[in-house]
Scaffold this motif. Sequence first.
Motif, short mmCIF file in Angstrom:
data_model
loop_
_atom_site.label_atom_id
_atom_site.label_comp_id
_atom_site.label_asym_id
_atom_site.label_seq_id
_atom_site.Cartn_x
_atom_site.Cartn_y
_atom_site.Cartn_z
N ILE A 89 5.74 7.89 -2.05
CA ILE A 89 4.50 8.57 -2.71
C ILE A 89 3.44 7.33 -2.55
O ILE A 89 2.50 7.30 -2.05
CB ILE A 89 4.41 9.23 -3.95
N LEU A 90 3.89 6.16 -3.19
CA LEU A 90 3.10 4.98 -3.40
C LEU A 90 2.54 4.52 -1.86
O LEU A 90 1.69 4.01 -1.58
CB LEU A 90 3.57 4.04 -4.21
N LEU A 91 3.70 4.39 -0.91
CA LEU A 91 3.58 3.84 0.55
C LEU A 91 2.73 4.75 1.19
O LEU A 91 2.08 4.42 2.05
CB LEU A 91 4.99 3.72 0.98
N THR A 92 2.66 6.14 0.92
CA THR A 92 1.78 7.11 1.56
C THR A 92 0.35 6.85 1.43
O THR A 92 -0.53 6.80 2.31
CB THR A 92 2.23 8.45 1.38
N LEU A 93 0.13 6.32 0.04
CA LEU A 93 -1.04 5.82 -0.07
C LEU A 93 -1.76 4.76 0.63
O LEU A 93 -3.08 4.54 0.92
CB LEU A 93 -1.54 5.53 -1.93
N LYS A 94 -1.04 3.90 1.15
CA LYS A 94 -1.57 2.70 1.61
C LYS A 94 -1.93 3.21 3.03
O LYS A 94 -2.90 2.40 3.88
CB LYS A 94 -0.41 1.70 1.90
N LYS A 95 -1.31 4.48 3.68
CA LYS A 95 -1.98 5.05 5.04
C LYS A 95 -3.29 5.57 4.69
O LYS A 95 -4.13 5.91 5.59
CB LYS A 95 -0.95 5.83 5.55
N CYS A 96 -3.42 6.38 3.64
CA CYS A 96 -4.55 7.17 3.42
C CYS A 96 -4.88 7.38 1.93
O CYS A 96 -4.42 7.99 1.26
CB CYS A 96 -4.17 8.83 4.14
#
Length: 150
Positions: A89-96
């Motif tokens: 979830i946290l890594l997804t935030l770096k994309k969007c």
Amino acid sequence: MLPIAEYLELPTSNFRRLRIGSNKIGPDGAMFLLRGIAIGKRLELLDISYNSIGTHGGEWVAMYLSSCLKLKHLHLKYNDIQPEAINHILLTLKKCCWLERLELCGNHFDSRSAGILRRLQDAQVLLHQEVDISYTYDESLQDYRVVPWR
């Protein structure tokens, strides 16, 4: 969850905020909801805190989060999500990162979670006031760990 998710998919859906915490929602319910939000692209707030979506549900959240374009507030507190799903979830935030508020407190974290969070906050992708957790350096562990941020 399926009828709610189907309504969220409709272009005529009027839902902007959906608060369904403490409702025994499982991983499949999370998948239906997030898929509906990703298709409908209208929901701004989703509160599924105090449910039991678990790690599998957390993976569904991570998978669909980047497609939930109008979602500004996501509350996932106390869902027994393990570190590997939290990290996704946290890594997804770096994309969007268009979220204005992310609540993850009460789930499980590891040192990698703290490292990801630290990098996101240092790069100002995710600000301290936008998330209810933070990181600190633990001398006894010789590593970073996640702590609640109030």
